[in-house]
Enzyme design. Structure first.
Site, mmCIF file in Angstrom:
data_model
loop_
_atom_site.group_PDB
_atom_site.id
_atom_site.type_symbol
_atom_site.label_atom_id
_atom_site.label_comp_id
_atom_site.label_asym_id
_atom_site.label_seq_id
_atom_site.Cartn_x
_atom_site.Cartn_y
_atom_site.Cartn_z
ATOM 1 N N CYS A 28 0.828 -1.203 0.000
ATOM 2 C CA CYS A 28 0.000 0.000 0.000
ATOM 3 C C CYS A 28 0.866 1.258 0.000
ATOM 4 O O CYS A 28 1.511 1.554 -0.994
ATOM 5 C CB CYS A 28 -0.994 -0.046 1.160
ATOM 6 S SG CYS A 28 -2.381 1.096 0.951
ATOM 7 N N HIS A 85 -3.512 -5.646 1.014
ATOM 8 C CA HIS A 85 -2.832 -5.865 2.302
ATOM 9 C C HIS A 85 -2.779 -7.344 2.683
ATOM 10 O O HIS A 85 -3.736 -7.881 3.252
ATOM 11 C CB HIS A 85 -3.582 -5.111 3.401
ATOM 12 C CG HIS A 85 -3.407 -3.641 3.385
ATOM 13 N ND1 HIS A 85 -2.450 -2.988 4.132
ATOM 14 C CD2 HIS A 85 -4.066 -2.673 2.710
ATOM 15 C CE1 HIS A 85 -2.534 -1.682 3.924
ATOM 16 N NE2 HIS A 85 -3.507 -1.467 3.052
ATOM 17 N N GLU A 100 -1.048 -8.580 5.120
ATOM 18 C CA GLU A 100 -0.970 -8.694 6.583
ATOM 19 C C GLU A 100 -2.351 -8.659 7.232
ATOM 20 O O GLU A 100 -2.501 -9.049 8.391
ATOM 21 C CB GLU A 100 -0.067 -7.590 7.152
ATOM 22 C CG GLU A 100 -0.681 -6.217 7.288
ATOM 23 C CD GLU A 100 -0.765 -5.439 5.984
ATOM 24 O OE1 GLU A 100 -1.239 -4.295 6.008
ATOM 25 O OE2 GLU A 100 -0.363 -5.981 4.927
#
EC number: 6.3.5.3
Length: 229
Positions: A85, A202, A204
């Site tokens: 990002c 993302h 994560e």
């Protein structure tokens, strides 16, 4: 492997990255950008957020931090580097990867789950998948539209440097499946080495079973982060 997660003023996904990596039993340490990279660094994550408030252009100021010289040097030595990002914007601005990330076609911040088609499975970040496989990850950005000159787009296509493309659930690449207007539906791209990658979605946020199950993201992000095992 010890992964250094580079924190800038305005980073807000650094702890998420550390938690996700830790859940995979990967040693990770958050590093303040002014302190430089530890000698033990053998993996680097540039996390999401709003470094320097996204003034000028998203990622432009962080890309000029001295620590990015260290990141580029280690990247040239083959150390795996992942920008997510805002980290993708920093990677692009610093020359780690081609192209640029600009304002979404909608001109709005968008937070949603997207489908991604794996375009190159022969990289550390996609070795857990197969070419053509469709995975799901969340996005959360206002400047995620990938732009690149036609000549350079042809080059990254021919060099197999497109990592992911936005797609439908069945893997079909369509304009409807493109959440931000990215050129050629590109969601992630490789640097000159296959050990350097940036992506807007993302991973994560789609790694832990309990979180992924509750927010609908699943755990496909774990496959991306296993590059650091």
């Amino acid at each position: 492997m010890t992964v250094s997660i580079v924190r800038f003023g305005g980073s807000n996904c650094d702890r998420d990255a550390a938690l996700a990596l830790g859940s995979l039993d990967i040693d990770a340490e958050i590093v303040w950008h002014e302190d430089g990279l530890p000698e033990s660094t053998d993996g680097i994550v540039i996390p999401g957020g709003f470094s320097y408030g996204d003034y000028l252009r998203a990622g432009a100021m962080a890309a000029r931090s001295p620590i990015m010289d260290e990141v580029r040097a280690l990247a040239e030595d083959g150390v795996p580097v992942l920008g997510v990002c805002n980290g993708a914007q920093i990677g692009s601005e610093s020359g780690l990867t081609p192209g640029a990330f600009t304002t979404n076609r909608s001109a709005r911040f968008q937070c949603e789950h997207v489908h991604l088609r794996v375009e190159n499975a022969d990289t550390p970040f996609t070795s857990a998948f197969t070419e053509g496989e469709v995975i799901s990850l969340p996005i959360a950005h206002g400047e995620g539209r990938f732009e690149i000159e036609p000549r350079k787009l042809d080059a990254i296509r021919s060099d197999d440097r497109v990592l992911f493309r936005y797609c439908e659930a069945d893997g079909t690449v369509t304009d409807v499946a493109n959440p931000n207007g990215s050129t050629d539906n590109v969601a992630g791209v490789l640097g000159e080495r296959e050990t350097v990658a940036v992506l807007m979605p993302h991973p994560e946020r789609a790694t832990l079973d309990d979180i992924g199950a509750s927010n609908g993201a699943g755990t496909d992000g774990a496959g991306v982060l296993r590059a650091f095992e």
